[in-house]
Scaffold this motif. Structure first.
Motif, PDB file in Angstrom:
ATOM      1  N   GLY A 191       0.768  -1.191  -0.007  1.00 31.56           N
ATOM      2  CA  GLY A 191      -0.046   0.001   0.036  1.00 31.56           C
ATOM      3  C   GLY A 191       0.883   1.457   0.043  1.00 31.56           C
ATOM      4  N   LEU A 192       2.167   1.038   0.693  1.00 30.39           N
ATOM      5  CA  LEU A 192       2.912   2.330   0.524  1.00 30.39           C
ATOM      6  C   LEU A 192       3.689   2.414  -1.003  1.00 30.39           C
ATOM      7  CD1 LEU A 192       4.445   1.806   3.870  1.00 30.39           C
ATOM      8  CD2 LEU A 192       2.977   3.859   3.286  1.00 30.39           C
ATOM      9  N   TRP A 209       1.967   9.374  -2.458  1.00 29.19           N
ATOM     10  CA  TRP A 209       2.176   9.525  -0.969  1.00 29.19           C
ATOM     11  C   TRP A 209       3.221  10.936  -0.769  1.00 29.19           C
ATOM     12  CZ3 TRP A 209      -1.511   7.927   1.758  1.00 29.19           C
ATOM     13  CH2 TRP A 209      -1.946   6.730   1.560  1.00 29.19           C
ATOM     14  N   ARG A 210       3.992  10.983  -1.958  1.00 29.41           N
ATOM     15  CA  ARG A 210       4.926  12.072  -1.949  1.00 29.41           C
ATOM     16  C   ARG A 210       4.576  13.366  -2.334  1.00 29.41           C
ATOM     17  NH1 ARG A 210      10.270  11.027  -5.349  1.00 29.41           N
ATOM     18  NH2 ARG A 210      11.067  12.800  -4.007  1.00 29.41           N
ATOM     19  N   SER A 211       3.090  13.439  -2.954  1.00 32.28           N
ATOM     20  CA  SER A 211       2.702  14.728  -3.258  1.00 32.28           C
ATOM     21  C   SER A 211       2.395  15.452  -1.902  1.00 32.28           C
ATOM     22  CB  SER A 211       1.413  14.618  -4.052  1.00 32.28           C
ATOM     23  OG  SER A 211       1.543  13.682  -5.062  1.00 32.28           O
ATOM     24  N   PRO A 212       2.395  16.868  -2.144  1.00 30.46           N
ATOM     25  CA  PRO A 212       2.137  18.001  -0.900  1.00 30.46           C
ATOM     26  C   PRO A 212       0.950  17.420  -0.142  1.00 30.46           C
ATOM     27  CG  PRO A 212       3.091  19.113  -2.764  1.00 30.46           C
ATOM     28  CD  PRO A 212       2.908  17.752  -3.230  1.00 30.46           C
ATOM     29  N   GLY A 213       0.682  17.223   1.132  1.00 28.66           N
ATOM     30  CA  GLY A 213      -0.645  17.043   1.858  1.00 28.66           C
ATOM     31  C   GLY A 213      -0.947  15.817   2.065  1.00 28.66           C
ATOM     32  N   ASN A 214      -0.059  14.867   1.553  1.00 24.45           N
ATOM     33  CA  ASN A 214      -0.353  13.492   1.402  1.00 24.45           C
ATOM     34  C   ASN A 214       0.703  12.674   2.313  1.00 24.45           C
ATOM     35  OD1 ASN A 214      -2.492  13.448  -0.184  1.00 24.45           O
ATOM     36  ND2 ASN A 214      -1.133  12.975  -2.162  1.00 24.45           N
ATOM     37  N   GLN A 215       1.738  13.302   3.194  1.00 24.60           N
ATOM     38  CA  GLN A 215       2.376  12.814   3.919  1.00 24.60           C
ATOM     39  C   GLN A 215       1.934  12.208   5.148  1.00 24.60           C
ATOM     40  OE1 GLN A 215       2.996  15.643   2.411  1.00 24.60           O
ATOM     41  NE2 GLN A 215       5.099  15.971   1.364  1.00 24.60           N
ATOM     42  N   THR A 216       1.036  12.700   5.633  1.00 25.47           N
ATOM     43  CA  THR A 216       0.413  12.245   6.933  1.00 25.47           C
ATOM     44  C   THR A 216      -0.146  10.969   6.757  1.00 25.47           C
ATOM     45  OG1 THR A 216      -0.190  14.409   7.731  1.00 25.47           O
ATOM     46  CG2 THR A 216      -1.303  12.622   8.749  1.00 25.47           C
ATOM     47  N   GLY A 217      -0.847  10.785   5.452  1.00 28.34           N
ATOM     48  CA  GLY A 217      -1.364   9.352   5.154  1.00 28.34           C
ATOM     49  C   GLY A 217      -0.191   8.406   5.017  1.00 28.34           C
TER      50      GLY A 217
END
Length: 539
Positions: free
Chosen positions: A396-397, A404-412
């Motif tokens: 899933g990672l 996941w590397r896109s801005p705003g998605n790091q928390t996920g």
């Protein structure tokens, strides 16, 4: 023979059916603080390697802060695992030869001395400092290695069969608090030094961004590992030998009876213990004690040892790769700011905070879920589910990695990453430690646990050395200074997911010890197949 076996069952069942008592919890704390120290010492190095790189390997005029060269970084991160592997094999063997308690204090004393010495790695050149640090971390690992087979075996032989899994798991769960403590100590020390010695970011003033006093920070963090070990040294030295070892291996009936009655309040007479020493390993005419390299061991436990060793190896490839290089993964996805935008102490603070958050949300809860449920669900189911969920979250990672590397998605990404740690610890990271202490004969128990654990450390070495290179970007322009191109974080996560899938499949070689006595699992009272029936009748 019937009367002897009856007495044997009486003595061993007294241990298995003994009520949970205060001494069980005392033993958990004494053994568990060793594992607290183990985890602290093994993982605190990953917090300070970037700081050490800035202090000793910054090049004047470079646009980026200094970092450890690849060979030095691999040595600093991996040398303790080489020592741990050696200690697991040596102390596991020694624990079966001379007794668990006899060598239990030696491992802790080694850890205390080498923790302090690691922080005193003073010299005139970076190469000398790193060489000294690696020397003492090897011997630190050697002492840590001894703690694995000895602590697991001691706890399994003290515990009753109803709660044995939870007790051994509780000892191992102290690792989670050790990892948490490493991050907390690093945060506290760094915050104190930042307040006392403020420094600008590297991009503003490269020379001033690493104050001279920062050299004390990593030393304090490493030396703190001696504190919890020192606090429990006296208690560890006062622990008696386990009654099972005394009765079944050392064959000292009187001392076994006395120790059992004193610490566990189980009323076993000398005469009953004498019956145990005569029959517990089988009537001499019925079954010869078989050795580790015998065909009888291969028949009874060969696949078991293959299962415990291979699953532990695969687990540690994934687990230590993720744990030691959290900082690199978080930097790759942008969760930790670029190094040049921070001072040396700011960078350490951010790394420690990230590791502490992962430990708090994923690692520690996973350990204690195992403690709560291992005697409910059993080891087999928890290990299968853990490997399966680890693979699922790693896929899933890895599959939507660019998302996941896109801005705003790091928390996920961080939440998913924490869940892989949760299911590692509520899964194979705990069960691979527990099961080898339950399924092998008493006279080989610590040795077999040491072999299984050493296989795990082979996995840790593969993870600590291999992931360091594999996770580098395939683009030569984007690799860390001094590193060759790798396959990138995304492909590395696919490799780790594959290790988890293989661990899932190999778990089917491992038996389920839930609710069974140690003697039932180890088959210590079963006669060898090649013994003539006449010998059985003679007993």
């Amino acid at each position: 023979m019937a009367g002897g076996q009856s007495g044997n069952v009486h003595v061993l069942s007294a241990l298995d059916s003994a009520k949970t008592q205060w001494y069980h919890f005392t033993a958990i704390v004494i053994a568990g603080m060793g594992f607290f120290t183990d985890a602290y010492d093994l993982f605190c190095i990953s917090l300070v390697t970037k700081l050490i790189g800035r202090i000793y390997y910054t090049v004047d005029g470079s646009p980026i802060p200094g970092s450890l060269p690849p060979n030095v970084s691999a040595a600093v991160n991996g040398v303790a695992f080489v020592g741990t592997l050696s200690g697991q094999l040596f102390f596991g063997w020694l624990g079966d030869k001379v007794g668990r308690k006899s060598v239990y204090g030696i491992t802790l004393l080694t850890m205390i001395i080498c923790s302090v010495a690691s922080g005193l790695s003073f010299s005139h050149s970076p190469a000398s400092v790193m060489a000294t640090l690696c020397f003492f971390r090897f011997w630190l690992g050697f002492g840590i290695g001894g703690d694995y087979p000895l602590s697991a075996t001691i706890m399994s032989e003290y515990a009753n069969k109803k709660t044995r899994g939870a007790f051994i798991a509780a000892v191992f769960a102290m690792q989670g608090f050790g990892i948490l403590a490493g991050g907390a100590v690093a945060i506290g020390v760094t915050a104190a030094f930042k307040a006392r010695f403020p420094a600008p970011p590297y991009a503003v003033d490269p020379a001033a961004s690493t104050p001279p006093e920062a050299d004390m920070v990593w030393r304090i963090v490493l030396m703190f590992g001696a504190v919890p070990a020192a606090l429990t040294f006296y208690s560890r030295m006062k622990m008696p030998e386990t009654a099972r070892y005394t009765a079944l291996v050392a064959k000292d009936a009187e001392r076994a009876a006395a120790d059992m009655s004193r610490v566990l309040h189980v009323d076993i007479t000398k005469q009953q213990a004498e019956i145990t020493t005569a029959t517990a390993s089988g009537c001499p005419k019925c079954s010869r004690p078989f050795g580790l390299f015998s065909s009888e061991f291969a028949r009874r436990h060969g696949l078991h040892l293959l299962g415990t060793s291979s699953t532990w190896l695969l687990l540690d490839i994934a687990y230590y790769s993720q744990n030691l290089f959290q900082k690199d993964i978080f930097s790759a996805i942008g969760w930790i700011p670029s190094a040049k935008t921070m001072s040396a102490l700011d960078e350490l603070f951010h790394i420690a905070r990230a590791q502490t958050l992962i430990a708090l949300c994923g690692t520690v809860p996973g350990y204690w879920f195992t403690v709560a449920f291992i005697d409910v669900f059993g080891r087999f189911k928890i290990q299968l589910a853990g490997f399966l969920m680890m693979a699922a979250f790693m896929f899933g990672l890895a599959i939507p990695y660019e998302h996941w590397r896109s801005p705003g998605n790091q928390t996920g990404f961080v939440v998913m990453y924490a869940l892989t740690f949760f299911f590692a610890n509520f899964g194979p990271n705990a069960t691979t430690f527990i099961v080898p202490a339950e399924i092998f004969p008493a006279r080989l128990r610590a040795t077999c646990h040491g072999i299984s654990a050493a296989s795990g450390k082979v996995g840790a070495i593969i993870g600590s050395f291999g992931f360091l290179y594999l996770a580098q970007s395939p683009d030569p322009a984007k690799t860390a200074h001094g590193f060759p191109p790798g396959i990138g974080v995304r492909c590395s996560l696919f490799v780790l997911a594959g290790c988890s899938v293989a661990g899932f499949l190999l778990t089917f070689l491992v038996p389920e010890p839930k609710g069974k006595s140690l003697e039932e699992m180890s088959q210590e009272t079963q006669p060898e197949l090649d013994e003539p029936a006449a010998r059985l009748d003679a007993c």
